[in-house]
Motif scaffolding. Structure first.
Motif, PDB file in Angstrom:
ATOM      1  N   SER A 166      56.639  -4.352 103.283  1.00 32.64           N
ATOM      2  CA  SER A 166      55.589  -4.763 104.226  1.00 32.64           C
ATOM      3  C   SER A 166      56.122  -5.766 105.231  1.00 32.64           C
ATOM      4  CB  SER A 166      54.403  -5.363 103.459  1.00 32.64           C
ATOM      5  OG  SER A 166      53.838  -4.426 102.577  1.00 32.64           O
ATOM      6  N   TYR A 167      56.984  -6.670 104.784  1.00 41.12           N
ATOM      7  CA  TYR A 167      57.582  -7.650 105.700  1.00 41.12           C
ATOM      8  C   TYR A 167      58.561  -6.997 106.667  1.00 41.12           C
ATOM      9  CZ  TYR A 167      61.251 -10.865 107.144  1.00 41.12           C
ATOM     10  OH  TYR A 167      62.196 -11.532 107.871  1.00 41.12           O
ATOM     11  N   ILE A 168      59.423  -6.131 106.150  1.00 48.65           N
ATOM     12  CA  ILE A 168      60.490  -5.561 106.966  1.00 48.65           C
ATOM     13  C   ILE A 168      59.947  -4.666 108.072  1.00 48.65           C
ATOM     14  CG2 ILE A 168      62.439  -3.957 106.918  1.00 48.65           C
ATOM     15  CD1 ILE A 168      63.185  -5.051 104.212  1.00 48.65           C
ATOM     16  N   TRP A 169      58.934  -3.857 107.759  1.00 45.69           N
ATOM     17  CA  TRP A 169      58.443  -2.878 108.739  1.00 45.69           C
ATOM     18  C   TRP A 169      57.253  -3.373 109.546  1.00 45.69           C
ATOM     19  CZ3 TRP A 169      62.657  -0.791 108.436  1.00 45.69           C
ATOM     20  CH2 TRP A 169      63.191  -0.176 107.309  1.00 45.69           C
ATOM     21  N   LEU A 170      56.796  -4.605 109.338  1.00 44.81           N
ATOM     22  CA  LEU A 170      55.623  -5.107 110.064  1.00 44.81           C
ATOM     23  C   LEU A 170      55.802  -5.058 111.584  1.00 44.81           C
ATOM     24  CD1 LEU A 170      52.815  -6.355 109.946  1.00 44.81           C
ATOM     25  CD2 LEU A 170      53.892  -8.613 109.725  1.00 44.81           C
ATOM     26  N   ILE A 203      47.530   2.843 115.909  1.00 45.86           N
ATOM     27  CA  ILE A 203      47.655   2.646 114.458  1.00 45.86           C
ATOM     28  C   ILE A 203      48.414   3.812 113.832  1.00 45.86           C
ATOM     29  CG2 ILE A 203      46.359   2.468 112.304  1.00 45.86           C
ATOM     30  CD1 ILE A 203      44.162   1.040 113.852  1.00 45.86           C
ATOM     31  N   ILE A 204      48.069   5.045 114.234  1.00 47.49           N
ATOM     32  CA  ILE A 204      48.759   6.208 113.694  1.00 47.49           C
ATOM     33  C   ILE A 204      50.230   6.189 114.091  1.00 47.49           C
ATOM     34  CG2 ILE A 204      48.832   8.716 113.666  1.00 47.49           C
ATOM     35  CD1 ILE A 204      46.438   7.525 112.239  1.00 47.49           C
ATOM     36  N   ALA A 205      50.515   5.796 115.344  1.00 45.38           N
ATOM     37  CA  ALA A 205      51.911   5.720 115.787  1.00 45.38           C
ATOM     38  C   ALA A 205      52.696   4.717 114.950  1.00 45.38           C
ATOM     39  CB  ALA A 205      51.965   5.343 117.264  1.00 45.38           C
ATOM     40  N   GLY A 206      52.111   3.551 114.675  1.00 43.01           N
ATOM     41  CA  GLY A 206      52.789   2.576 113.833  1.00 43.01           C
ATOM     42  C   GLY A 206      52.953   3.058 112.407  1.00 43.01           C
ATOM     43  N   SER A 207      51.964   3.796 111.911  1.00 46.84           N
ATOM     44  CA  SER A 207      52.051   4.285 110.538  1.00 46.84           C
ATOM     45  C   SER A 207      53.164   5.316 110.371  1.00 46.84           C
ATOM     46  CB  SER A 207      50.709   4.899 110.118  1.00 46.84           C
ATOM     47  OG  SER A 207      50.445   6.098 110.831  1.00 46.84           O
ATOM     48  N   ILE A 208      53.489   6.033 111.449  1.00 48.06           N
ATOM     49  CA  ILE A 208      54.605   6.980 111.371  1.00 48.06           C
ATOM     50  C   ILE A 208      55.892   6.230 111.032  1.00 48.06           C
ATOM     51  CG2 ILE A 208      56.039   8.567 112.718  1.00 48.06           C
ATOM     52  CD1 ILE A 208      53.536   9.358 114.258  1.00 48.06           C
ATOM     53  N   GLY A 220      53.246   6.735  97.125  1.00 44.90           N
ATOM     54  CA  GLY A 220      52.208   5.727  96.921  1.00 44.90           C
ATOM     55  C   GLY A 220      52.565   4.391  97.537  1.00 44.90           C
ATOM     56  N   ILE A 221      53.802   3.924  97.312  1.00 46.62           N
ATOM     57  CA  ILE A 221      54.211   2.635  97.892  1.00 46.62           C
ATOM     58  C   ILE A 221      54.315   2.747  99.404  1.00 46.62           C
ATOM     59  CG2 ILE A 221      56.112   0.977  98.023  1.00 46.62           C
ATOM     60  CD1 ILE A 221      56.565   1.314  95.077  1.00 46.62           C
ATOM     61  N   ALA A 222      54.773   3.882  99.906  1.00 47.24           N
ATOM     62  CA  ALA A 222      54.835   4.064 101.362  1.00 47.24           C
ATOM     63  C   ALA A 222      53.446   3.985 101.983  1.00 47.24           C
ATOM     64  CB  ALA A 222      55.493   5.401 101.692  1.00 47.24           C
ATOM     65  N   ALA A 223      52.458   4.603 101.326  1.00 40.71           N
ATOM     66  CA  ALA A 223      51.084   4.529 101.833  1.00 40.71           C
ATOM     67  C   ALA A 223      50.524   3.116 101.731  1.00 40.71           C
ATOM     68  CB  ALA A 223      50.193   5.507 101.059  1.00 40.71           C
ATOM     69  N   LEU A 224      50.819   2.423 100.621  1.00 43.12           N
ATOM     70  CA  LEU A 224      50.328   1.056 100.444  1.00 43.12           C
ATOM     71  C   LEU A 224      50.950   0.107 101.462  1.00 43.12           C
ATOM     72  CD1 LEU A 224      48.605  -0.894  98.783  1.00 43.12           C
ATOM     73  CD2 LEU A 224      50.547  -1.181  97.226  1.00 43.12           C
ATOM     74  N   VAL A 225      52.228   0.266 101.726  1.00 47.04           N
ATOM     75  CA  VAL A 225      52.895  -0.553 102.738  1.00 47.04           C
ATOM     76  C   VAL A 225      52.280  -0.306 104.113  1.00 47.04           C
ATOM     77  CG1 VAL A 225      55.075  -0.862 103.978  1.00 47.04           C
ATOM     78  CG2 VAL A 225      55.061  -0.772 101.480  1.00 47.04           C
ATOM     79  N   THR A 226      51.981   0.942 104.405  1.00 44.94           N
ATOM     80  CA  THR A 226      51.370   1.275 105.698  1.00 44.94           C
ATOM     81  C   THR A 226      50.008   0.618 105.850  1.00 44.94           C
ATOM     82  OG1 THR A 226      52.551   3.394 105.774  1.00 44.94           O
ATOM     83  CG2 THR A 226      50.597   3.170 107.165  1.00 44.94           C
ATOM     84  N   LEU A 227      49.179   0.703 104.829  1.00 44.52           N
ATOM     85  CA  LEU A 227      47.857   0.069 104.887  1.00 44.52           C
ATOM     86  C   LEU A 227      47.972  -1.447 105.002  1.00 44.52           C
ATOM     87  CD1 LEU A 227      45.959   2.184 102.186  1.00 44.52           C
ATOM     88  CD2 LEU A 227      45.746   2.341 104.679  1.00 44.52           C
ATOM     89  N   THR A 228      48.910  -2.033 104.258  1.00 40.69           N
ATOM     90  CA  THR A 228      49.100  -3.486 104.329  1.00 40.69           C
ATOM     91  C   THR A 228      49.519  -3.926 105.721  1.00 40.69           C
ATOM     92  OG1 THR A 228      49.759  -3.507 101.994  1.00 40.69           O
ATOM     93  CG2 THR A 228      50.338  -5.431 103.321  1.00 40.69           C
ATOM     94  N   ASP A 229      50.442  -3.190 106.317  1.00 40.81           N
ATOM     95  CA  ASP A 229      50.909  -3.554 107.657  1.00 40.81           C
ATOM     96  C   ASP A 229      49.817  -3.360 108.706  1.00 40.81           C
ATOM     97  OD1 ASP A 229      53.372  -4.393 106.882  1.00 40.81           O
ATOM     98  OD2 ASP A 229      54.416  -2.535 107.329  1.00 40.81           O
TER      99      ASP A 229
END
Length: 305
Positions: free
Chosen positions: A183-187, A232-237, A96-105
């Protein structure tokens, strides 16, 4: 005689390499095979073999008395994961947090990438790239500790809010804190592929859309977004997999109920010495990422990487 023999050996080596070079030039498939054979062999023997052993060990158990691994096939580790509310909650929190971080970024990265690709000049673009990549060059642990000082109960955030006469946020050592830090680290890992995707969109498409009377929002929905989806999909990976596999940030930023799958795997390997159960739990993110990569491949995300 020794010099003559050395010269003969050198000439023979020269002739051999010339023939080999000529053969590889006439047969590009053979050249590609020779070039890719060493890394592919390493990939198969080291990477895939390690994953295979990890998956096999998930079907073993540990003897409670001796602590030795029992090499007998069983599904008890997976049954424990399926029936335990604690482990289900940890897996759900991780995903859940991984998905939320991805959407936020995605939300944060898109305007930044668009500005860099379509609006900023060359000098400003280079400056923004340096600013974006600079945190990556710093130590990961140092960045996490910096956020720990910011979000702590007596940290910079609460002190600033107190000076403004506002109530304290008190989000330190919570899942919210982990979401912000991740979200900050992986942006930057999201901005880069989206920027590459936007940059590839021909400017003539935007002009054609404007000539046909489309406004900014309609151009974004009908032209920009469909062409940028692979980026977007590439970044979400990156953001999804890196968040899901992390275990340092939950330790430093999260609270007592903020464990991730990686924390359970680490504790079972280094403390409980229950490697089969750790392997069984580690298969969850592995299976999720394999399915995600197959879906991303169908959407053309690998073209942006």
């Amino acid at each position: 005689m020794q010099r003559t023999a050395s010269a003969a050996d050198f000439n023979a080596a020269q002739r051999f390499f010339r023939r080999a070079s000529s053969l590889l030039w006439r047969r590009p498939r053979v050249a590609a095979t020779v070039l890719l054979a060493p890394p592919m062999l390493w990939f198969v023997l080291i990477y895939l073999a390690a994953l295979g052993i990890l998956f096999l060990s998930a079907f073993w158990t540990v003897d409670d008395f001796t602590g030795e691994i029992v090499h007998q096939w069983t599904l008890i580790n997976f049954e424990t994961l399926a029936t335990s509310e604690t482990y289900r909650a940890i897996a759900g929190r991780t995903l859940g947090i991984a998905a939320l971080v991805t959407l936020t970024d995605i939300v944060l990265a898109f305007p930044c990438a668009y500005f860099m690709a379509r609006i900023a000049g060359p000098r400003l673009r280079a400056t923004l790239f340096v600013v974006m990549l600079l945190p990556i060059w710093l130590s990961y642990v140092a960045r996490v500790y910096a956020w720990r000082l910011i979000l702590a109960h007596d940290g910079v955030l609460n002190w600033t809010l107190h000076q403004l006469g506002l109530p304290a946020a008190d989000i330190g050592y919570t899942n919210t804190a982990m979401w912000l830090v991740f979200s900050y680290i992986w942006l930057p890992f999201m901005i880069t592929p989206i920027y590459a995707a936007i940059e590839r969109v021909p400017g003539s498409l935007f002009e054609a859309s404007a000539d046909l009377g489309a406004k900014g929002l309609r151009t974004f929905v009908k032209v920009t977004l469909p062409l940028v989806v692979p980026g977007i999909i590439a970044g979400s990976i990156f953001t999804f997999s890196l968040t899901m596999g992390d275990y340092i940030t939950p330790i430093l930023i999260g609270g007592p109920g903020s464990s991730f799958i990686g924390n359970v795997v680490y504790s079972n390997v280094g403390i409980a010495n229950d490697i089969p159960f750790a392997a069984a739990f580690a298969t969850i993110p592995a299976v999720v990422m394999v399915a995600y990569l197959f879906a991303a491949r169908r959407l053309g995300a690998f073209e942006m990487m």
